[in-house]
Design a protein around this motif. Structure first.
Motif, PDB file in Angstrom:
ATOM      1  N   CYS A 117       0.490  -1.235   0.082  1.00  0.00           N
ATOM      2  CA  CYS A 117       0.005   0.318   0.066  1.00  0.00           C
ATOM      3  C   CYS A 117       0.367   1.618  -0.046  1.00  0.00           C
ATOM      4  O   CYS A 117       0.471   2.388  -1.025  1.00  0.00           O
ATOM      5  CB  CYS A 117      -0.759   0.432   1.400  1.00  0.00           C
ATOM      6  SG  CYS A 117      -2.314  -1.386   1.422  1.00  0.00           S
ATOM      7  N   CYS A 144       1.705   3.048  -3.290  1.00  0.00           N
ATOM      8  CA  CYS A 144       1.490   4.070  -3.124  1.00  0.00           C
ATOM      9  C   CYS A 144       0.983   5.611  -2.691  1.00  0.00           C
ATOM     10  O   CYS A 144       0.937   6.340  -2.541  1.00  0.00           O
ATOM     11  CB  CYS A 144      -0.114   4.192  -4.429  1.00  0.00           C
ATOM     12  SG  CYS A 144       0.406   3.027  -5.440  1.00  0.00           S
ATOM     13  N   HIS A 145       0.547   5.151  -1.124  1.00  0.00           N
ATOM     14  CA  HIS A 145       0.019   6.099   0.228  1.00  0.00           C
ATOM     15  C   HIS A 145       1.533   6.819   0.617  1.00  0.00           C
ATOM     16  O   HIS A 145       1.758   5.317   1.460  1.00  0.00           O
ATOM     17  CB  HIS A 145      -0.979   5.440   0.539  1.00  0.00           C
ATOM     18  CG  HIS A 145      -1.911   5.285  -0.352  1.00  0.00           C
ATOM     19  ND1 HIS A 145      -2.774   6.335  -0.397  1.00  0.00           N
ATOM     20  CD2 HIS A 145      -3.155   4.090  -0.629  1.00  0.00           C
ATOM     21  CE1 HIS A 145      -3.719   5.862  -1.111  1.00  0.00           C
ATOM     22  NE2 HIS A 145      -3.907   4.269  -1.740  1.00  0.00           N
ATOM     23  N   MET A 198      -6.767   2.708  -8.211  1.00  0.00           N
ATOM     24  CA  MET A 198      -6.220   1.894  -6.603  1.00  0.00           C
ATOM     25  C   MET A 198      -6.655   0.165  -7.119  1.00  0.00           C
ATOM     26  O   MET A 198      -7.816   0.177  -7.376  1.00  0.00           O
ATOM     27  CB  MET A 198      -6.954   2.383  -5.776  1.00  0.00           C
ATOM     28  CG  MET A 198      -6.415   1.181  -4.234  1.00  0.00           C
ATOM     29  SD  MET A 198      -6.785   1.184  -2.672  1.00  0.00           S
ATOM     30  CE  MET A 198      -7.060   0.691  -1.748  1.00  0.00           C
TER      31      MET A 198
HETATM   32  C1  HEC Z   1      -1.278   1.239  -7.098  1.00  0.00           C
HETATM   33  C2  HEC Z   1      -1.491   2.302  -6.212  1.00  0.00           C
HETATM   34  C3  HEC Z   1      -1.867   2.121  -4.825  1.00  0.00           C
HETATM   35  C4  HEC Z   1      -1.737   1.069  -3.647  1.00  0.00           C
HETATM   36  C5  HEC Z   1      -0.892  -0.556  -3.996  1.00  0.00           C
HETATM   37  C6  HEC Z   1      -3.174   0.956  -3.173  1.00  0.00           C
HETATM   38  N1  HEC Z   1      -3.484   2.862  -3.347  1.00  0.00           N
HETATM   39 FE1  HEC Z   1      -5.111   3.316  -2.286  1.00  0.00          FE
HETATM   40  N2  HEC Z   1      -5.804   4.219  -3.463  1.00  0.00           N
HETATM   41  C7  HEC Z   1      -4.442   5.191  -4.420  1.00  0.00           C
HETATM   42  C8  HEC Z   1      -5.503   5.744  -5.203  1.00  0.00           C
HETATM   43  C9  HEC Z   1      -4.639   6.753  -6.179  1.00  0.00           C
HETATM   44  C10 HEC Z   1      -6.500   6.953  -4.486  1.00  0.00           C
HETATM   45  C11 HEC Z   1      -6.805   7.351  -4.385  1.00  0.00           C
HETATM   46  C12 HEC Z   1      -8.920   7.992  -5.036  1.00  0.00           C
HETATM   47  C13 HEC Z   1      -8.774   6.641  -6.093  1.00  0.00           C
HETATM   48  O1  HEC Z   1      -7.736   6.740  -6.891  1.00  0.00           O
HETATM   49  O2  HEC Z   1      -9.805   5.830  -6.403  1.00  0.00           O
HETATM   50  C14 HEC Z   1      -6.228   5.439  -3.229  1.00  0.00           C
HETATM   51  C15 HEC Z   1      -7.523   5.676  -2.598  1.00  0.00           C
HETATM   52  C16 HEC Z   1      -7.180   4.848  -1.118  1.00  0.00           C
HETATM   53  C17 HEC Z   1      -8.201   5.430   0.315  1.00  0.00           C
HETATM   54  C18 HEC Z   1      -9.553   6.335  -0.010  1.00  0.00           C
HETATM   55  C19 HEC Z   1      -8.387   7.340   0.485  1.00  0.00           C
HETATM   56  C20 HEC Z   1      -9.480   8.716   0.874  1.00  0.00           C
HETATM   57  O3  HEC Z   1      -8.997   9.799   1.092  1.00  0.00           O
HETATM   58  O4  HEC Z   1     -10.596   8.661  -0.076  1.00  0.00           O
HETATM   59  C21 HEC Z   1      -7.735   4.480   0.799  1.00  0.00           C
HETATM   60  C22 HEC Z   1      -8.236   4.320   2.157  1.00  0.00           C
HETATM   61  C23 HEC Z   1      -6.749   3.251   0.337  1.00  0.00           C
HETATM   62  N3  HEC Z   1      -6.461   3.548  -0.694  1.00  0.00           N
HETATM   63  C24 HEC Z   1      -6.187   2.135   1.071  1.00  0.00           C
HETATM   64  C25 HEC Z   1      -5.066   1.656   0.452  1.00  0.00           C
HETATM   65  C26 HEC Z   1      -4.994   0.332   0.989  1.00  0.00           C
HETATM   66  C27 HEC Z   1      -5.091  -0.138   2.448  1.00  0.00           C
HETATM   67  C28 HEC Z   1      -3.919   0.150  -0.062  1.00  0.00           C
HETATM   68  C29 HEC Z   1      -3.097  -1.586   0.463  1.00  0.00           C
HETATM   69  C30 HEC Z   1      -3.982  -2.374   0.427  1.00  0.00           C
HETATM   70  C31 HEC Z   1      -3.976   0.522  -1.102  1.00  0.00           C
HETATM   71  N4  HEC Z   1      -4.516   1.733  -0.353  1.00  0.00           N
HETATM   72  C32 HEC Z   1      -2.995   0.912  -2.488  1.00  0.00           C
HETATM   73  C33 HEC Z   1      -3.768   4.270  -4.871  1.00  0.00           C
HETATM   74  C34 HEC Z   1      -3.025   2.546  -4.278  1.00  0.00           C
END
Ligand code: HEC
Length: 499
Positions: free
Chosen positions: A399, A402-403, A451
């Protein structure tokens, strides 16, 4: 009042005590710099007072220490103010002791006949540092835990005795309950007794010897060296003379002392009230990614150690502080020239300048390196096993590629998705339930989400729940005071995906 005074006076001879303490004559020409010692004493009294109250609520065990600090911060009347004052008071002690020593050094007041009191002063400096080091661990938060880990490791690099020293400090090989109990005992029992005792001695000597006359007075017609047989006689005559034309301790000198001490205490109250003491997330011995940072007055030393190559580290870690203390202790013995003003002592001037510049540069380097991470992020309780499992999953599932959390991102960054939101305070924005749905399938919320979906089979519902619960603990840098403002909006129910 008068009757009680007379009664006591008959028995205790108060009049003569008053005479030795208050009706003394002091040399003329004492400056505001001469108030630093009594200001230090005033802060010491503040530290004792606030420390006693804090100790009434504090519990020195890893299970309760953190909670007891939170209780002091939130529930005890003026608790956070008291803790704030105690916290800033510690820094004030260091600043004042060092400033006082610099004053004594620049005026050559450590020379005959004050060598012994200078040595006591050096001991007091070491004790104040030891107070800082032991007190830092007590809140048992991340900062405390990891800084002490580093500090005790440094002690461990000492040649020959290193291993024993670490075991002694930690009360075992690991930093844990025994360490906390040990540091607590040192901080509230041994160190106060030692410091209090030496302060008393220091003051008795000051009262007996009086404050040194200004350098100029003691330099005129002086024999070249203080070990000259003539010097003692010269000194006594000069000092008596400067006292005769001097000022009274009460009320002339003490008025200045009281003004400065009051100003310092007021400043502490303001700092304590508006800046508080801060509290990081609870200590988590499994989080080795935490970037430790010691208290500011140890930073120059900490930075120095970063600059020296590994093979030299143990030498510098032990050698530099030992050497510094030794030089200070021996100073009155190898510098026996009777000259006192700093301007006429080129070596002293250069050394003081050199040490000051070196400390400033190291401090600056350390500040510019300061990571943005290490801000408290998690909710104020030790993570539950579910939440901890979630944190492990967060790392395993990348996670973090990206985050970022508090500016910290995984080393393998995902370059395709540079704009994923920071999750530092996600727990203030969304409930765990919402995050569960989101992680399971982000496209239900944003059809064009970048994501990946983590729903089964990638992760089980149980694992997603662990992740969601962990994320719910992330509450930004001000978690202690921050209130969640959930902005959950769920997609229309049962909206089949069109793909
Ligand atoms: C490939 C990149 C990527 C990965 C890997 C990723 N995310 Fe994300 N995530 C994003 C993006 C970009 C967003 C912004 C909204 C969207 O595009 O859906 C997001 C949005 C979120 C949000 C909502 C944030 C908000 O403020 O609304 C959460 C919670 C989240 N991710 C949790 C996770 C978790 C937990 C993992 C690992 C299991 C993870 N993400 C893995 C790219 C990623």
């Amino acid at each position: 009042m008068g009757a009680i005074g007379r009664w006591l006076d008959k028995r205790l001879d108060l009049a003569s005590i008053r005479k030795t303490l208050l009706d003394r004559k002091m040399p003329a020409g004492l400056t505001w710099w001469h108030t630093l010692g009594s200001a230090t004493l005033a802060v010491f009294v503040v530290q004792i007072t606030t420390g006693i109250v804090l100790a009434m609520y504090y519990s020195p065990s890893p299970d309760h220490a953190y909670d007891s600090i939170r209780f002091i911060e939130r529930t005890v009347a003026s608790g956070s103010l008291l803790r704030g004052i105690h916290h800033w008071g510690a820094s004030a002690m260091v600043v004042l002791v060092v400033a006082h020593m610099i004053r004594v050094f620049t005026m050559g007041s450590y020379k005959y006949p004050r060598e012994a009191n200078w040595i006591l002063g050096v001991a007091l400096l070491c004790l104040v540092m030891a107070f800082g080091f032991t007190g830092y661990l007590l809140p048992w938060d991340q900062k405390a835990y990891w800084a002490t880990q580093v500090g005790t490791n440094i002690a461990g690099t000492a040649p020959v005795i290193g291993g024993t020293l670490v075991t002694l400090l930690r009360g075992g090989s690991q930093l844990g309950a025994a360490t906390l109990a040990r540091f607590f005992a040192l901080h509230v029992l041994l160190l106060p007794i030692l410091l209090g005792g030496i302060v008393m001695l220091h003051l008795v000597i000051v009262v007996r010897q009086g404050i040194a006359a200004p350098p100029k007075v003691l330099e005129e017609d002086a024999p070249g060296r203080t070990d000259d047989p003539q010097y003692a006689q010269f000194y006594d005559a000069k000092y008596a003379q400067s006292k005769a034309s001097g000022v009274r301790f009460w009320p002339d000198i003490i008025a200045k002392d009281i003004i400065v001490a009051t100003a310092v205490i007021l400043l502490l109250v303001i700092l304590g009230r508006f800046f508080g003491a801060g509290l990081d997330a609870p200590a988590d011995p499994t989080d080795s990614a935490y970037v430790p940072r010691p208290e500011w007055y140890f930073l120059p030393f900490f930075q120095l150690l970063k600059f020296v190559p590994g093979s030299m580290e143990s030498f510098v870690a032990i050698g530099v502080p030992t050497l510094l203390v030794l030089v200070l202790l021996l100073l009155p013995f190898f510098d026996r020239r009777s000259i006192r003003s700093l301007v006429h002592r080129p070596i002293a001037l250069t050394s003081l300048g050199g040490v000051t510049v070196a400390c400033a540069l190291l401090f600056g380097a350390s500040m510019s390196e300061a990571p943005h991470t290490g801000i408290p992020q998690e909710v104020g309780h030790p993570l539950t096993s579910t939440e901890r499992a979630g944190r492990v999953l967060f790392d395993q599932q990348q996670c973090g590629s990206c985050h970022a959390i508090a500016g910290r991102k995984a080393p393998e960054k995902n370059a395709d998705v540079p704009d994923a939101p920071e999750l530092t305070d996600i727990g203030l924005k969304h409930t765990a339930g919402w995050m569960h749905s989101y992680i399971e399938d982000p496209t239900r919320f944003h059809p064009d989400s970048k994501m990946p979906a983590f729903g089964p089979p990638t992760l089980s519902h149980q694992e997603i729940e662990e992740l969601a619960q962990y994320l719910a603990t992330l509450r930004g840098p001000h978690w202690a005071t921050a209130q969640p403002e959930f902005r959950d909006t769920f997609p229309e129910p049962v909206k089949p995906k069109e793909k």
